[in-house]
Design a protein around this motif. Structure first.
Motif, PDB file in Angstrom:
ATOM      1  N   PHE A 226       0.825  -1.210   0.000  1.00 54.99           N
ATOM      2  CA  PHE A 226       0.000   0.000   0.000  1.00 54.99           C
ATOM      3  C   PHE A 226       0.856   1.256   0.000  1.00 54.99           C
ATOM      4  O   PHE A 226       0.562   2.235  -0.695  1.00 54.99           O
ATOM      5  N   ALA A 227       1.919   1.263   0.776  1.00 55.93           N
ATOM      6  CA  ALA A 227       2.721   2.469   0.971  1.00 55.93           C
ATOM      7  C   ALA A 227       3.424   2.888  -0.311  1.00 55.93           C
ATOM      8  O   ALA A 227       3.790   2.050  -1.148  1.00 55.93           O
ATOM      9  N   GLY A 228       3.640   4.181  -0.447  1.00 52.62           N
ATOM     10  CA  GLY A 228       4.404   4.686  -1.584  1.00 52.62           C
ATOM     11  C   GLY A 228       5.810   4.130  -1.599  1.00 52.62           C
ATOM     12  O   GLY A 228       6.391   3.908  -2.669  1.00 52.62           O
ATOM     13  N   LEU A 229       6.364   3.886  -0.400  1.00 50.20           N
ATOM     14  CA  LEU A 229       7.666   3.231  -0.280  1.00 50.20           C
ATOM     15  C   LEU A 229       7.549   2.118   0.748  1.00 50.20           C
ATOM     16  O   LEU A 229       7.331   2.375   1.933  1.00 50.20           O
ATOM     17  N   GLY A 230       7.679   0.867   0.297  1.00 51.29           N
ATOM     18  CA  GLY A 230       7.666  -0.282   1.186  1.00 51.29           C
ATOM     19  C   GLY A 230       9.072  -0.840   1.309  1.00 51.29           C
ATOM     20  O   GLY A 230       9.705  -1.168   0.309  1.00 51.29           O
TER      21      GLY A 230
END
Length: 272
Positions: A226-230
């Motif tokens: 989900f996160a822009g940066l995982g």
């Protein structure tokens, strides 16, 4: 700063294998928080065993607990939202556990219940006390005053593998998660770290591209994607690393601190 909301898994990520939070990690988190970024712990733990880390760091805000099934305000301990499951659907799983001598517990947001709490062996008690939890006797469903958010089994890895294989063949009424080598969790179908993080980001008015998440296990996959940066830890399974955008050092090598420095403080550190 690009990342306005940063979600951190706890065990195997924020903490080292001795369940310790390093001073260097604390200082890095504080430095970023002082610039206006919000942090949220996103963990399989209950509030009682996750909020103390937020207070140790000196943070308010929220914790996403029980693998996304309940989100709680750190300062007031108010439940912001929770995914309640249907307890009657747990009965076949409980019967399986009894027949196969698999340990299980039933969780509300703040409570933990087992069958015959007084008869727990020392190993089980030590496990619960490590997570600051005190088990109580499991009442009937009608006696519960709070929604049930999670059903957990615990055992040795080979037993957990066998149970996961068996239950994978059943009709899936719940979200079944491997939350560690020794645990399987059952939750509401819509409950996950990713869905809870998305709800919190929307509540805070933060788009996904401004969210960063760091984790190490299968139950972290939804928030990493989900996160822009995982960011996955080096101690993650290969499938988790493959799903992430980046990989940092292990939890025993302050991987969270290094990732935060690289993606959130690099420019400031260069200026210094």
């Amino acid at each position: 700063m690009k990342y306005k909301l940063i979600a951190l898994d706890v065990d195997g990520t924020l903490l080292n294998d001795d369940h310790e939070l390093s001073q260097g990690t604390i200082e890095t988190i504080r430095m970023i928080a002082e610039q206006g970024t919000e942090f949220v712990l996103c963990t399989g733990r209950a509030p009682v065993s996750s909020i103390p880390f937020m207070r140790q760091i000196g943070l308010g805000g929220y914790v996403i607990t029980h693998n996304g099934a309940a989100t709680v305000n750190v300062r007031t301990e108010e439940i912001i939202y929770e995914f309640a499951l249907n307890p009657h659907g747990l009965e076949p799983y409980m019967e399986y556990c009894r027949n196969n001598k698999v340990h299980f517990d039933v969780n509300t947001t703040f409570g933990l219940y087992v069958e015959n709490a007084a008869g727990l062996n020392q190993e089980a008690l030590d496990m619960y006390h490590k997570f600051l939890m005190e088990p109580h006797d499991l009442p009937s469903w009608a006696e519960f005053n709070e929604p049930i958010v999670k059903f957990t089994i615990a055992g040795m890895p080979e037993q957990i593998e066998r149970v996961y294989a068996d239950w994978s063949e059943w009709p899936q009424a719940f979200n079944m998660l491997r939350s560690g080598d020794l645990f399987i969790d059952l939750m509401h179908k819509d409950a996950s770290k990713g869905s809870a993080l998305q709800k919190l980001a929307e509540k805070r008015g933060i788009p996904a591209e401004n969210v960063m998440a760091i984790g190490n296990y299968y139950n972290d996959l939804t928030m990493l994607t989900f996160a822009g940066l995982g960011v996955a830890m080096e101690n993650s399974p290969e499938e988790v690393k493959a799903a992430a955008d980046a990989v940092t050092a292990s939890n025993n090598e302050e991987g969270v601190k290094l990732a935060l420095q690289k993606y959130c403080l690099e420019e400031q550190l260069r200026i210094r």
